[in-house]
Design a protein around this motif. Structure first.
Motif, PDB file in Angstrom:
ATOM      1  N   MET A   1       0.997  -0.954  -0.061  1.00  0.00           N
ATOM      2  CA  MET A   1       0.124   0.006  -0.260  1.00  0.00           C
ATOM      3  C   MET A   1       0.812   1.505   0.088  1.00  0.00           C
ATOM      4  SD  MET A   1      -2.877   0.807   2.725  1.00  0.00           S
ATOM      5  CE  MET A   1      -4.179  -0.212   2.733  1.00  0.00           C
ATOM      6  N   GLU A   2       0.540   2.180  -0.083  1.00  0.00           N
ATOM      7  CA  GLU A   2       1.748   4.075  -0.976  1.00  0.00           C
ATOM      8  C   GLU A   2       0.679   4.497   0.077  1.00  0.00           C
ATOM      9  OE1 GLU A   2       2.102   7.103  -4.166  1.00  0.00           O
ATOM     10  OE2 GLU A   2       1.404   4.700  -4.924  1.00  0.00           O
ATOM     11  N   SER A   3       1.956   5.172   0.725  1.00  0.00           N
ATOM     12  CA  SER A   3       1.346   6.064   1.822  1.00  0.00           C
ATOM     13  C   SER A   3       1.234   7.738   1.259  1.00  0.00           C
ATOM     14  CB  SER A   3       2.510   6.184   2.276  1.00  0.00           C
ATOM     15  OG  SER A   3       3.661   6.710   2.385  1.00  0.00           O
ATOM     16  N   ILE A   4       0.384   8.127   1.499  1.00  0.00           N
ATOM     17  CA  ILE A   4      -0.021   9.509   1.052  1.00  0.00           C
ATOM     18  C   ILE A   4       0.406  11.233   2.295  1.00  0.00           C
ATOM     19  CG2 ILE A   4      -1.768  10.947   1.148  1.00  0.00           C
ATOM     20  CD1 ILE A   4      -3.765   8.947   0.351  1.00  0.00           C
ATOM     21  N   ASN A   5       0.803  11.774   2.101  1.00  0.00           N
ATOM     22  CA  ASN A   5       1.480  12.623   2.525  1.00  0.00           C
ATOM     23  C   ASN A   5       0.877  14.158   1.940  1.00  0.00           C
ATOM     24  OD1 ASN A   5       2.655  15.179   3.154  1.00  0.00           O
ATOM     25  ND2 ASN A   5       5.128  14.297   3.226  1.00  0.00           N
ATOM     26  N   ARG A   6      -0.321  14.425   2.147  1.00  0.00           N
ATOM     27  CA  ARG A   6      -0.756  15.248   1.214  1.00  0.00           C
ATOM     28  C   ARG A   6      -1.196  16.485   2.495  1.00  0.00           C
ATOM     29  NH1 ARG A   6      -6.320  16.064  -2.293  1.00  0.00           N
ATOM     30  NH2 ARG A   6      -5.719  17.357  -3.401  1.00  0.00           N
ATOM     31  N   VAL A   7      -1.551  17.986   2.043  1.00  0.00           N
ATOM     32  CA  VAL A   7      -1.990  18.860   2.866  1.00  0.00           C
ATOM     33  C   VAL A   7      -2.678  19.796   2.075  1.00  0.00           C
ATOM     34  CG1 VAL A   7       0.214  20.417   3.327  1.00  0.00           C
ATOM     35  CG2 VAL A   7      -1.714  20.790   5.108  1.00  0.00           C
ATOM     36  N   GLU A   8      -3.431  20.477   2.535  1.00  0.00           N
ATOM     37  CA  GLU A   8      -4.322  21.876   1.888  1.00  0.00           C
ATOM     38  C   GLU A   8      -4.816  22.880   2.641  1.00  0.00           C
ATOM     39  OE1 GLU A   8      -8.164  22.763  -1.632  1.00  0.00           O
ATOM     40  OE2 GLU A   8      -7.521  20.722  -0.257  1.00  0.00           O
ATOM     41  N   ILE A   9      -4.396  23.979   2.454  1.00  0.00           N
ATOM     42  CA  ILE A   9      -4.960  25.253   3.800  1.00  0.00           C
ATOM     43  C   ILE A   9      -5.323  25.875   2.309  1.00  0.00           C
ATOM     44  CG2 ILE A   9      -2.925  24.421   5.599  1.00  0.00           C
ATOM     45  CD1 ILE A   9      -1.165  26.827   4.236  1.00  0.00           C
ATOM     46  N   LEU A  10      -6.050  27.554   3.569  1.00  0.00           N
ATOM     47  CA  LEU A  10      -6.451  28.801   3.014  1.00  0.00           C
ATOM     48  C   LEU A  10      -6.337  29.774   3.671  1.00  0.00           C
ATOM     49  CD1 LEU A  10      -8.194  29.773   0.662  1.00  0.00           C
ATOM     50  CD2 LEU A  10      -9.567  29.558   2.272  1.00  0.00           C
ATOM     51  N   GLY A  11      -5.644  30.342   3.465  1.00  0.00           N
ATOM     52  CA  GLY A  11      -5.341  31.971   4.259  1.00  0.00           C
ATOM     53  C   GLY A  11      -4.710  32.220   4.066  1.00  0.00           C
ATOM     54  N   ASN A  12      -4.750  33.628   4.995  1.00  0.00           N
ATOM     55  CA  ASN A  12      -3.619  34.675   5.044  1.00  0.00           C
ATOM     56  C   ASN A  12      -2.341  34.947   4.580  1.00  0.00           C
ATOM     57  OD1 ASN A  12      -6.071  35.723   6.027  1.00  0.00           O
ATOM     58  ND2 ASN A  12      -6.056  36.682   4.793  1.00  0.00           N
ATOM     59  N   VAL A  13      -1.653  35.425   3.125  1.00  0.00           N
ATOM     60  CA  VAL A  13       0.016  35.223   3.660  1.00  0.00           C
ATOM     61  C   VAL A  13       0.612  36.589   4.802  1.00  0.00           C
ATOM     62  CG1 VAL A  13       1.922  35.639   2.082  1.00  0.00           C
ATOM     63  CG2 VAL A  13       0.111  34.764   1.035  1.00  0.00           C
ATOM     64  N   GLY A  14       1.310  35.893   5.416  1.00  0.00           N
ATOM     65  CA  GLY A  14       1.956  37.086   6.505  1.00  0.00           C
ATOM     66  C   GLY A  14       3.582  37.173   5.859  1.00  0.00           C
ATOM     67  N   ASN A  15       4.176  37.100   5.492  1.00  0.00           N
ATOM     68  CA  ASN A  15       5.966  37.014   5.393  1.00  0.00           C
ATOM     69  C   ASN A  15       6.236  36.526   4.225  1.00  0.00           C
ATOM     70  OD1 ASN A  15       7.435  38.800   7.634  1.00  0.00           O
ATOM     71  ND2 ASN A  15       7.566  36.877   8.818  1.00  0.00           N
ATOM     72  N   ILE A  16       6.851  37.329   3.304  1.00  0.00           N
ATOM     73  CA  ILE A  16       7.470  36.357   1.683  1.00  0.00           C
ATOM     74  C   ILE A  16       8.788  36.833   1.725  1.00  0.00           C
ATOM     75  CG2 ILE A  16       7.177  37.071  -0.362  1.00  0.00           C
ATOM     76  CD1 ILE A  16       3.715  38.811  -0.126  1.00  0.00           C
ATOM     77  N   ARG A  17       9.951  35.546   0.942  1.00  0.00           N
ATOM     78  CA  ARG A  17      10.533  35.793   0.598  1.00  0.00           C
ATOM     79  C   ARG A  17      10.789  34.942  -0.622  1.00  0.00           C
ATOM     80  NH1 ARG A  17      15.058  32.283   2.326  1.00  0.00           N
ATOM     81  NH2 ARG A  17      13.563  31.662   3.325  1.00  0.00           N
ATOM     82  N   ILE A  18      11.632  35.525  -1.082  1.00  0.00           N
ATOM     83  CA  ILE A  18      12.373  35.093  -2.635  1.00  0.00           C
ATOM     84  C   ILE A  18      13.247  34.838  -2.747  1.00  0.00           C
ATOM     85  CG2 ILE A  18      11.845  35.344  -5.647  1.00  0.00           C
ATOM     86  CD1 ILE A  18       9.163  36.982  -4.587  1.00  0.00           C
ATOM     87  N   GLN A  19      13.735  33.902  -2.628  1.00  0.00           N
ATOM     88  CA  GLN A  19      15.202  33.900  -3.587  1.00  0.00           C
ATOM     89  C   GLN A  19      15.383  32.785  -4.280  1.00  0.00           C
ATOM     90  OE1 GLN A  19      15.164  30.438  -0.345  1.00  0.00           O
ATOM     91  NE2 GLN A  19      17.356  31.335  -1.009  1.00  0.00           N
ATOM     92  N   GLU A  20      16.721  33.472  -4.905  1.00  0.00           N
ATOM     93  CA  GLU A  20      17.471  32.666  -6.629  1.00  0.00           C
ATOM     94  C   GLU A  20      17.879  31.092  -5.686  1.00  0.00           C
ATOM     95  OE1 GLU A  20      17.498  34.456  -9.372  1.00  0.00           O
ATOM     96  OE2 GLU A  20      16.040  36.186  -8.043  1.00  0.00           O
ATOM     97  N   ALA A  21      17.475  30.303  -6.668  1.00  0.00           N
ATOM     98  CA  ALA A  21      17.904  28.723  -6.640  1.00  0.00           C
ATOM     99  C   ALA A  21      18.584  28.180  -8.296  1.00  0.00           C
ATOM    100  CB  ALA A  21      16.584  27.303  -6.065  1.00  0.00           C
ATOM    101  N   GLY A  22      19.679  28.671  -8.725  1.00  0.00           N
ATOM    102  CA  GLY A  22      20.136  28.585 -10.247  1.00  0.00           C
ATOM    103  C   GLY A  22      19.326  29.186 -10.696  1.00  0.00           C
ATOM    104  N   GLU A  23      18.492  28.692 -11.835  1.00  0.00           N
ATOM    105  CA  GLU A  23      17.927  28.944 -12.928  1.00  0.00           C
ATOM    106  C   GLU A  23      16.228  29.479 -11.957  1.00  0.00           C
ATOM    107  OE1 GLU A  23      18.783  28.589 -17.460  1.00  0.00           O
ATOM    108  OE2 GLU A  23      20.698  28.158 -16.588  1.00  0.00           O
ATOM    109  N   LYS A  24      16.353  28.637 -11.580  1.00  0.00           N
ATOM    110  CA  LYS A  24      14.420  29.452 -10.868  1.00  0.00           C
ATOM    111  C   LYS A  24      14.591  29.772  -9.864  1.00  0.00           C
ATOM    112  CE  LYS A  24      12.764  24.915 -13.300  1.00  0.00           C
ATOM    113  NZ  LYS A  24      11.358  24.681 -13.861  1.00  0.00           N
ATOM    114  N   ARG A  25      13.136  30.038  -9.671  1.00  0.00           N
ATOM    115  CA  ARG A  25      13.123  31.299  -7.926  1.00  0.00           C
ATOM    116  C   ARG A  25      12.075  30.821  -7.313  1.00  0.00           C
ATOM    117  NH1 ARG A  25      11.314  36.790  -8.838  1.00  0.00           N
ATOM    118  NH2 ARG A  25       9.688  35.658  -9.404  1.00  0.00           N
ATOM    119  N   VAL A  26      12.505  30.712  -6.194  1.00  0.00           N
ATOM    120  CA  VAL A  26      11.853  29.878  -5.500  1.00  0.00           C
ATOM    121  C   VAL A  26      11.396  30.656  -4.036  1.00  0.00           C
ATOM    122  CG1 VAL A  26      13.779  29.546  -3.244  1.00  0.00           C
ATOM    123  CG2 VAL A  26      12.096  28.038  -3.108  1.00  0.00           C
TER     124      VAL A  26
END
Length: 111
Positions: A1-26
């Motif tokens: 049997m395969e395990s499940i790791n899933r979460v869903e949330i709905l809420g307001n954004v607080g802090n935001i931080r964007i960083q470069e990770a090679g050719e993409k951003r996170v």
């Protein structure tokens, strides 16, 4: 049997931080969710939880980062990931983060 790791949330954004990770951003955001609960005396109180979310730019279900602003509503679907770090006092600490595979800005209906 395969395990499940899933979460869903709905809420307001607080802090935001964007960083470069090679050719993409996170993007790292904190999202707050509130739940109304009752204590033993039957009185309502608000239970507030802050969630740490990371999402990688370029995935099909990840919104353009420029649309995410502090206070906006977001819906996040993803998986839980445990991270560890060591404090300056040499104490190991753990955090539970959500790695998003879907991140969307939710517009409130003003009707």
């Amino acid at each position: 049997m395969e395990s499940i790791n899933r979460v869903e949330i709905l809420g307001n954004v607080g802090n935001i931080r964007i960083q470069e990770a090679g050719e993409k951003r996170v993007i790292h955001i904190s999202v707050v969710t509130n739940r109304v609960a009752r204590n033993r005396n039957g009185e309502n109180y608000v239970e507030t939880t802050w969630h740490h979310v990371e999402a990688w730019e370029g995935q099909a279900n990840i919104v353009d980062f420029s649309k995410i602003t502090k206070g906006c509503w977001v819906r996040v679907t993803g998986r839980l990931k445990t991270n560890s770090y060591t404090t300056s006092d040499n104490v190991e600490k753990y955090t539970m983060d959500i790695v998003a595979n879907k991140l969307e800005v939710v517009v409130e209906d003003t009707k």
